[in-house]
Write a protein that holds these residues in place. Structure first.
Motif, PDB file in Angstrom:
ATOM      1  N   ARG A 172       0.596  11.223   4.477  1.00  0.00           N
ATOM      2  CA  ARG A 172       1.738  11.180   3.815  1.00  0.00           C
ATOM      3  C   ARG A 172       2.752  11.850   4.712  1.00  0.00           C
ATOM      4  N   GLY A 173       3.949  10.670   5.349  1.00  0.00           N
ATOM      5  CA  GLY A 173       5.220  11.153   5.501  1.00  0.00           C
ATOM      6  C   GLY A 173       4.558  11.505   7.737  1.00  0.00           C
ATOM      7  N   CYS A 174       3.659  10.912   7.872  1.00  0.00           N
ATOM      8  CA  CYS A 174       3.166  11.392   8.743  1.00  0.00           C
ATOM      9  C   CYS A 174       4.169  10.555   9.706  1.00  0.00           C
ATOM     10  N   ASP A 175       4.504  10.259  11.329  1.00  0.00           N
ATOM     11  CA  ASP A 175       4.851   9.979  12.301  1.00  0.00           C
ATOM     12  C   ASP A 175       4.121   8.417  12.768  1.00  0.00           C
ATOM     13  N   SER A 176       3.004   8.510  12.657  1.00  0.00           N
ATOM     14  CA  SER A 176       2.183   7.970  13.108  1.00  0.00           C
ATOM     15  C   SER A 176       1.452   6.388  11.897  1.00  0.00           C
ATOM     16  N   SER A 177       1.916   6.838  10.602  1.00  0.00           N
ATOM     17  CA  SER A 177       1.557   5.987   9.933  1.00  0.00           C
ATOM     18  C   SER A 177       2.204   4.607   9.904  1.00  0.00           C
ATOM     19  N   THR A 178       3.322   3.854  10.128  1.00  0.00           N
ATOM     20  CA  THR A 178       3.886   3.040  10.271  1.00  0.00           C
ATOM     21  C   THR A 178       2.696   2.355  11.558  1.00  0.00           C
ATOM     22  N   VAL A 179       1.879   3.434  12.471  1.00  0.00           N
ATOM     23  CA  VAL A 179       1.245   1.926  13.918  1.00  0.00           C
ATOM     24  C   VAL A 179      -0.225   2.201  12.989  1.00  0.00           C
ATOM     25  N   THR A 180      -0.415   3.125  12.152  1.00  0.00           N
ATOM     26  CA  THR A 180      -1.496   3.003  11.021  1.00  0.00           C
ATOM     27  C   THR A 180      -1.556   1.887  10.584  1.00  0.00           C
ATOM     28  N   LEU A 181      -0.622   1.589   9.727  1.00  0.00           N
ATOM     29  CA  LEU A 181      -0.588   0.361   8.890  1.00  0.00           C
ATOM     30  C   LEU A 181      -0.863  -0.851   9.394  1.00  0.00           C
ATOM     31  N   LYS A 182       0.897  -0.410  10.148  1.00  0.00           N
ATOM     32  CA  LYS A 182       1.215  -2.556  11.371  1.00  0.00           C
ATOM     33  C   LYS A 182      -0.490  -2.613  12.742  1.00  0.00           C
ATOM     34  N   SER A 183      -0.420  -2.107  13.254  1.00  0.00           N
ATOM     35  CA  SER A 183      -1.700  -1.725  14.326  1.00  0.00           C
ATOM     36  C   SER A 183      -2.900  -1.889  14.026  1.00  0.00           C
ATOM     37  N   GLY A 184      -3.056  -0.719  12.504  1.00  0.00           N
ATOM     38  CA  GLY A 184      -4.904  -0.870  11.760  1.00  0.00           C
ATOM     39  C   GLY A 184      -5.190  -2.038  10.911  1.00  0.00           C
ATOM     40  N   ILE A 185      -4.668  -0.933   9.780  1.00  0.00           N
ATOM     41  CA  ILE A 185      -4.864  -2.211   7.726  1.00  0.00           C
ATOM     42  C   ILE A 185      -4.143  -3.267   8.568  1.00  0.00           C
ATOM     43  N   LEU A 236       1.007  -1.173   0.087  1.00  0.00           N
ATOM     44  CA  LEU A 236       0.340  -0.419  -0.157  1.00  0.00           C
ATOM     45  C   LEU A 236       1.093   1.389  -0.339  1.00  0.00           C
ATOM     46  N   SER A 237       0.498   2.802  -0.588  1.00  0.00           N
ATOM     47  CA  SER A 237       0.538   3.794  -0.257  1.00  0.00           C
ATOM     48  C   SER A 237       0.059   4.221   0.708  1.00  0.00           C
ATOM     49  N   LEU A 238       0.394   5.461   1.091  1.00  0.00           N
ATOM     50  CA  LEU A 238      -0.089   6.439   2.523  1.00  0.00           C
ATOM     51  C   LEU A 238       0.017   7.171   1.609  1.00  0.00           C
ATOM     52  N   LYS A 239      -1.489   8.313   1.389  1.00  0.00           N
ATOM     53  CA  LYS A 239      -1.361  10.212   0.582  1.00  0.00           C
ATOM     54  C   LYS A 239      -1.608  10.684   1.275  1.00  0.00           C
ATOM     55  N   GLY A 240      -2.051  12.380   1.227  1.00  0.00           N
ATOM     56  CA  GLY A 240      -2.648  13.182   2.025  1.00  0.00           C
ATOM     57  C   GLY A 240      -1.450  13.303   3.451  1.00  0.00           C
ATOM     58  N   MET A 259      -5.291  -9.503   8.160  1.00  0.00           N
ATOM     59  CA  MET A 259      -5.355 -10.203   8.827  1.00  0.00           C
ATOM     60  C   MET A 259      -6.190 -11.590   9.321  1.00  0.00           C
ATOM     61  N   HIS A 260      -7.050 -10.367   9.869  1.00  0.00           N
ATOM     62  CA  HIS A 260      -8.295 -11.003  10.532  1.00  0.00           C
ATOM     63  C   HIS A 260      -9.541 -11.761   9.503  1.00  0.00           C
ATOM     64  N   TYR A 261      -9.610 -10.817   8.832  1.00  0.00           N
ATOM     65  CA  TYR A 261     -11.122 -11.174   7.566  1.00  0.00           C
ATOM     66  C   TYR A 261      -9.580 -11.788   6.377  1.00  0.00           C
ATOM     67  N   VAL A 262      -8.613 -11.730   6.378  1.00  0.00           N
ATOM     68  CA  VAL A 262      -8.166 -12.877   4.804  1.00  0.00           C
ATOM     69  C   VAL A 262      -7.020 -13.828   5.991  1.00  0.00           C
ATOM     70  N   PRO A 263      -7.123 -14.659   5.729  1.00  0.00           N
ATOM     71  CA  PRO A 263      -5.963 -15.467   6.466  1.00  0.00           C
ATOM     72  C   PRO A 263      -4.797 -15.209   5.859  1.00  0.00           C
ATOM     73  N   GLU A 264      -5.303 -15.449   4.015  1.00  0.00           N
ATOM     74  CA  GLU A 264      -3.736 -15.607   3.614  1.00  0.00           C
ATOM     75  C   GLU A 264      -3.188 -14.205   3.410  1.00  0.00           C
ATOM     76  N   VAL A 265      -2.984 -13.155   4.084  1.00  0.00           N
ATOM     77  CA  VAL A 265      -2.216 -11.744   4.081  1.00  0.00           C
ATOM     78  C   VAL A 265      -1.552 -12.223   5.525  1.00  0.00           C
ATOM     79  N   LYS A 266      -0.623 -11.841   5.480  1.00  0.00           N
ATOM     80  CA  LYS A 266       0.664 -12.050   6.510  1.00  0.00           C
ATOM     81  C   LYS A 266       1.263 -10.841   6.925  1.00  0.00           C
ATOM     82  N   GLU A 267       1.484  -9.797   6.150  1.00  0.00           N
ATOM     83  CA  GLU A 267       2.526  -9.302   6.495  1.00  0.00           C
ATOM     84  C   GLU A 267       1.502  -7.251   5.393  1.00  0.00           C
ATOM     85  N   VAL A 268       1.532  -5.869   5.823  1.00  0.00           N
ATOM     86  CA  VAL A 268       0.782  -5.067   5.037  1.00  0.00           C
ATOM     87  C   VAL A 268       2.256  -4.255   5.106  1.00  0.00           C
ATOM     88  N   GLU A 269       2.777  -4.547   3.662  1.00  0.00           N
ATOM     89  CA  GLU A 269       3.832  -3.461   3.880  1.00  0.00           C
ATOM     90  C   GLU A 269       3.799  -1.658   2.771  1.00  0.00           C
TER      91      GLU A 269
END
Length: 216
Positions: free
Chosen positions: A158-171, A151-155, A176-186
């Motif tokens: 972009r460049g937000c310090d919490s973007s890593t938290v958004t990706l890992k803890s949120g998305i 994924l790419s983050l926009k708007g 991973m919960h709804y799609v077992p085939e997903v192992k990671e978001v990058e």
């Protein structure tokens, strides 16, 4: 006409809400003045000193500023431009320019069942939440062998310090919960960002060759 502002998790980005549709056909991001030539509104905003990026959402505009710029100086100028644009009813894009947004999460006949599910979740669950913070996501692909969603983050994101938290803890957790085939978001860089980083690296190398240093 009354234009509201909302803060975002990114202190260098503000969300401006004009109380009407901005870009109903999709989101649009402008990373520099050259890319803004297709939009009179984005072009005018980039003429303001300190504006770094401009983003059009369905009903808002996010403006990212340089770290050295201060909002009390910049906000009145942005208000004036937005007020004039929406009061005059000026088109968002110039004549002959397409206003169609990216179709990154449009489900295609060639998509696998897993990819279709990922796109649906991104479009219906993730995108609305990200846009609340003045940003957006762009689906860049799924590696079915490794289980990595790109994924790419926009708007404002972009460049937000919490973007890593958004990706890992949120998305990532939700996918991973709804799609077992997903192992990671990058998170991956967009083409414009990759070019900018490459050009800066070349510039830095030239300076070092001259015995100079670069501070960021």
């Amino acid at each position: 006409m009354f234009i509201q502002t909302e803060t975002t998790p990114n202190t260098d980005s503000l969300k401006f809400i004009p109380g009407q549709q901005v870009s109903p056909s999709g989101t649009h991001e402008f990373l520099d003045a050259a890319s803004a030539s297709s939009s009179p509104l984005a072009d005018r905003l980039f003429h303001l000193p300190g504006v770094r990026t401009v983003f059009f959402g369905p009903d808002f505009i996010s403006v990212n500023k340089d770290p050295d710029a201060i909002w009390p100086d910049l906000k009145p100028e942005i208000y004036s431009i937005l007020m004039e644009h929406f009061t005059a009813g000026t088109p968002l894009f110039s004549d002959g320019q397409s206003a169609d947004g990216p179709a990154d999460t449009r489900i295609l006949d060639t998509d696998s069942e897993v990819v279709a599910m990922i796109k649906e979740l991104l479009d219906t669950r993730v995108r609305p939440a990200i846009q609340e913070d003045g940003g957006d996501i762009e689906y860049r692909g799924f590696d079915e062998e490794d289980g990595v969603v790109k994924l790419s983050l926009k708007g404002s994101c972009r460049g937000c310090d919490s973007s890593t938290v958004t990706l890992k803890s949120g998305i990532e957790r939700m996918l991973m919960h709804y799609v077992p085939e997903v192992k990671e978001v990058e998170q991956v860089l967009g083409p414009e960002e990759a070019v900018a980083i490459d050009e800066f690296a070349k510039f830095e190398a030239r300076l070092r060759g001259e015995g100079k240093t670069v501070e960021i």
